[in-house]
Every structure is written in structure tokens, then in C-alpha cells.
Design a protein around this motif. Structure first.
Motif, PDB file in Angstrom:
ATOM      1  N   PRO A 103       0.828  -1.215   0.000  1.00  0.00           N
ATOM      2  CA  PRO A 103       0.000   0.000   0.000  1.00  0.00           C
ATOM      3  C   PRO A 103       0.861   1.264   0.000  1.00  0.00           C
ATOM      4  CG  PRO A 103       0.078  -0.937   2.192  1.00  0.00           C
ATOM      5  CD  PRO A 103       0.825  -1.883   1.296  1.00  0.00           C
ATOM      6  N   THR A 104       0.257   2.370  -0.358  1.00  0.00           N
ATOM      7  CA  THR A 104       0.911   3.670  -0.351  1.00  0.00           C
ATOM      8  C   THR A 104       0.336   4.501   0.785  1.00  0.00           C
ATOM      9  OG1 THR A 104       1.242   3.627  -2.733  1.00  0.00           O
ATOM     10  CG2 THR A 104       1.271   5.787  -1.694  1.00  0.00           C
ATOM     11  N   HIS A 105       1.205   5.163   1.531  1.00  0.00           N
ATOM     12  CA  HIS A 105       0.788   6.038   2.626  1.00  0.00           C
ATOM     13  C   HIS A 105       0.714   7.471   2.100  1.00  0.00           C
ATOM     14  CE1 HIS A 105       0.606   7.888   6.576  1.00  0.00           C
ATOM     15  NE2 HIS A 105       1.572   8.683   6.189  1.00  0.00           N
ATOM     16  N   VAL A 106      -0.420   8.147   2.331  1.00  0.00           N
ATOM     17  CA  VAL A 106      -0.604   9.530   1.900  1.00  0.00           C
ATOM     18  C   VAL A 106      -0.940  10.384   3.122  1.00  0.00           C
ATOM     19  CG1 VAL A 106      -1.849  11.092   0.357  1.00  0.00           C
ATOM     20  CG2 VAL A 106      -1.529   8.692  -0.304  1.00  0.00           C
ATOM     21  N   PRO A 107      -0.024  11.298   3.525  1.00  0.00           N
ATOM     22  CA  PRO A 107      -0.304  12.158   4.675  1.00  0.00           C
ATOM     23  C   PRO A 107      -1.016  13.442   4.250  1.00  0.00           C
ATOM     24  CG  PRO A 107       1.961  12.437   4.003  1.00  0.00           C
ATOM     25  CD  PRO A 107       1.359  11.418   3.072  1.00  0.00           C
ATOM     26  N   PHE A 108      -1.929  13.909   5.104  1.00  0.00           N
ATOM     27  CA  PHE A 108      -2.632  15.169   4.869  1.00  0.00           C
ATOM     28  C   PHE A 108      -2.480  16.065   6.086  1.00  0.00           C
ATOM     29  CE2 PHE A 108      -4.819  12.465   1.871  1.00  0.00           C
ATOM     30  CZ  PHE A 108      -4.987  13.301   0.784  1.00  0.00           C
ATOM     31  N   ALA A 109      -2.256  17.342   5.840  1.00  0.00           N
ATOM     32  CA  ALA A 109      -2.244  18.369   6.878  1.00  0.00           C
ATOM     33  C   ALA A 109      -3.411  19.295   6.570  1.00  0.00           C
ATOM     34  CB  ALA A 109      -0.930  19.138   6.849  1.00  0.00           C
ATOM     35  N   ILE A 110      -4.384  19.314   7.453  1.00  0.00           N
ATOM     36  CA  ILE A 110      -5.604  20.085   7.221  1.00  0.00           C
ATOM     37  C   ILE A 110      -5.687  21.190   8.266  1.00  0.00           C
ATOM     38  CG2 ILE A 110      -8.118  19.958   7.145  1.00  0.00           C
ATOM     39  CD1 ILE A 110      -7.493  16.850   6.494  1.00  0.00           C
ATOM     40  N   LYS A 111      -5.839  22.414   7.794  1.00  0.00           N
ATOM     41  CA  LYS A 111      -6.005  23.561   8.691  1.00  0.00           C
ATOM     42  C   LYS A 111      -7.446  24.016   8.583  1.00  0.00           C
ATOM     43  CE  LYS A 111      -1.228  24.704   8.029  1.00  0.00           C
ATOM     44  NZ  LYS A 111      -0.234  25.568   7.453  1.00  0.00           N
ATOM     45  N   ALA A 112      -8.078  24.175   9.727  1.00  0.00           N
ATOM     46  CA  ALA A 112      -9.496  24.534   9.737  1.00  0.00           C
ATOM     47  C   ALA A 112      -9.759  25.593  10.795  1.00  0.00           C
ATOM     48  CB  ALA A 112     -10.343  23.297  10.020  1.00  0.00           C
ATOM     49  N   GLU A 113     -10.900  26.235  10.644  1.00  0.00           N
ATOM     50  CA  GLU A 113     -11.356  27.205  11.630  1.00  0.00           C
ATOM     51  C   GLU A 113     -12.869  27.062  11.718  1.00  0.00           C
ATOM     52  OE1 GLU A 113      -9.271  31.174  12.224  1.00  0.00           O
ATOM     53  OE2 GLU A 113     -11.133  31.730  11.206  1.00  0.00           O
ATOM     54  N   PHE A 114     -13.368  26.857  12.933  1.00  0.00           N
ATOM     55  CA  PHE A 114     -14.790  26.623  13.148  1.00  0.00           C
ATOM     56  C   PHE A 114     -15.340  27.590  14.177  1.00  0.00           C
ATOM     57  CE2 PHE A 114     -12.925  22.300  12.607  1.00  0.00           C
ATOM     58  CZ  PHE A 114     -13.503  21.984  11.394  1.00  0.00           C
ATOM     59  N   VAL A 115     -16.616  27.908  14.033  1.00  0.00           N
ATOM     60  CA  VAL A 115     -17.362  28.537  15.121  1.00  0.00           C
ATOM     61  C   VAL A 115     -18.198  27.406  15.704  1.00  0.00           C
ATOM     62  CG1 VAL A 115     -19.118  30.215  15.769  1.00  0.00           C
ATOM     63  CG2 VAL A 115     -17.427  30.796  14.017  1.00  0.00           C
ATOM     64  N   LEU A 116     -17.886  27.023  16.922  1.00  0.00           N
ATOM     65  CA  LEU A 116     -18.600  25.930  17.573  1.00  0.00           C
ATOM     66  C   LEU A 116     -19.775  26.497  18.359  1.00  0.00           C
ATOM     67  CD1 LEU A 116     -15.430  23.996  18.694  1.00  0.00           C
ATOM     68  CD2 LEU A 116     -16.960  23.412  16.809  1.00  0.00           C
ATOM     69  N   PRO A 117     -20.925  25.806  18.356  1.00  0.00           N
ATOM     70  CA  PRO A 117     -22.129  26.385  18.948  1.00  0.00           C
ATOM     71  C   PRO A 117     -22.098  26.531  20.468  1.00  0.00           C
ATOM     72  CG  PRO A 117     -22.568  24.181  18.094  1.00  0.00           C
ATOM     73  CD  PRO A 117     -21.176  24.540  17.691  1.00  0.00           C
ATOM     74  N   THR A 118     -21.452  25.607  21.162  1.00  0.00           N
ATOM     75  CA  THR A 118     -21.455  25.648  22.625  1.00  0.00           C
ATOM     76  C   THR A 118     -20.192  24.997  23.170  1.00  0.00           C
ATOM     77  OG1 THR A 118     -22.507  23.486  22.862  1.00  0.00           O
ATOM     78  CG2 THR A 118     -23.982  25.392  22.743  1.00  0.00           C
ATOM     79  N   LEU A 119     -19.980  25.181  24.442  1.00  0.00           N
ATOM     80  CA  LEU A 119     -18.953  24.405  25.128  1.00  0.00           C
ATOM     81  C   LEU A 119     -19.453  22.967  25.168  1.00  0.00           C
ATOM     82  CD1 LEU A 119     -18.291  26.836  28.114  1.00  0.00           C
ATOM     83  CD2 LEU A 119     -16.978  26.647  25.992  1.00  0.00           C
ATOM     84  N   GLY A 120     -18.551  21.996  25.195  1.00  0.00           N
ATOM     85  CA  GLY A 120     -18.987  20.601  25.262  1.00  0.00           C
ATOM     86  C   GLY A 120     -18.059  19.684  24.497  1.00  0.00           C
TER      87      GLY A 120
END
Length: 158
Positions: free
Chosen positions: A108-125
Motif C-alpha cells: 500500500p501507499t501512505h498519503v499524509p494530509f495536513a488540514i487547517k481549519a477554523e470553526f465557530v462551535l455552537p457551545t462548550l462541550g
């Protein structure tokens, strides 16, 4: 001489493209087939204001079997609350990988991903990040994290 984990993995039979790992981090980059991570493996995020977007990085490794190289694949990352409701639009990446000249036949071939995200989360939890390939839940991975109110000098991703 002991077998390296990479060499052992190369001989393991892999039938379908799968998510090998999924890690939350403060920062991550994918360069030259490797991931470079800072502040990886956290499970609690402290925020000062829940109404503000929170940044996060996701390290994700995909294992593509020999028979599925040269095929189009789609990695989908979703963010859900503890009731499995999506709280942010899914992040999708379409990719195709070939076979390295150095790859052992059938490996198999290994494919690494680096994902940068920004979210507004609705509540603490509690929230869950899920990664799937080609819309198949089997072979996917998930990781949970909690969002808490910051106190003192604590900040995001600690």
C-alpha cells in the motif's frame, strides 16, 4: 535485524483505502510524504469566547492499497456534536496517488494530509472529528475533543 514498522505495514494486506490515523494538533504541515506537527494529540480546547472561530489543525494519514492507486479518492472530514449533528460544513479533499518506483509490488501507499481549519462551535462541550474516504464509514477514524471555557492564561488547543 528487527523489522521496521514501515516494512511490516508494506506487507500487510489492505483491501480498501482507509484512514490510518487522525490526530488533532496546534499546527501541522505535510512535506515530502512526511507530517511535521506541533502540539499534536490534544483532546481539550480552551476558548475565551465561544462565539469566535477556533483554529485547529488535523493530521490525517491515508493508506491506499496497490489496486486502488491511480484511482480518484475523496477524504471527508466532518465535525459533529455529541448527538452526531454536524456543526460545520464538511471539509473534502479529492486526491489520487500513483505507485512510487521504490514501492514493493502489492504494497500500500501512505498519503499524509495536513488540514487547517477554523470553526465557530455552537457551545462548550464534546465534539467529534470524523474522517472517511470515499463516503465509506468502514475504514474511517474519529477522535473526540472537548471545548471548555478558558481561565487565566490558557488558550486554544491546550
Amino acid at each position: 535485524m528487527p523489522d521496521s514498522s514501515r516494512a511490516r505495514r508494506a506487507r500487510l494486506p489492505v483491501d480498501r483505502t482507509t484512514v490510518e490515523y487522525l490526530v488533532l494538533a496546534d499546527a501541522v504541515e505535510a512535506l515530502g510524504g512526511k507530517l511535521y506537527m506541533m502540539g499534536g494529540g490534544w483532546d481539550t480546547m480552551h476558548v475565551r469566547n465561544i462565539e469566535q472561530p477556533v483554529p485547529m489543525s488535523i493530521a490525517c494519514g491515508i493508506l491506499v492499497p496497490w489496486a486502488e492507486t491511480d484511482d480518484d479518492h475523496t477524504l471527508t472530514i466532518t465535525t459533529e456534536d455529541q448527538d452526531r449533528n454536524q456543526v460545520a460544513p464538511p471539509l473534502t479533499v479529492t486526491f489520487k496517488t500513483g505507485r512510487s518506483a521504490n514501492l514493493e509490488r502489492g504494497a500500500p501507499t501512505h498519503v499524509p494530509f495536513a488540514i487547517k481549519a477554523e470553526f465557530v462551535l455552537p457551545t462548550l462541550g464534546t465534539y467529534v472529528i470524523r474522517a472517511t474516504v470515499d463516503a465509506r464509514p468502514e475504514g474511517g477514524r474519529s477522535t473526540a475533543f472537548s471545548v471548555r471555557q478558558a481561565t487565566g492564561a490558557t488558550s486554544v488547543g491546550t
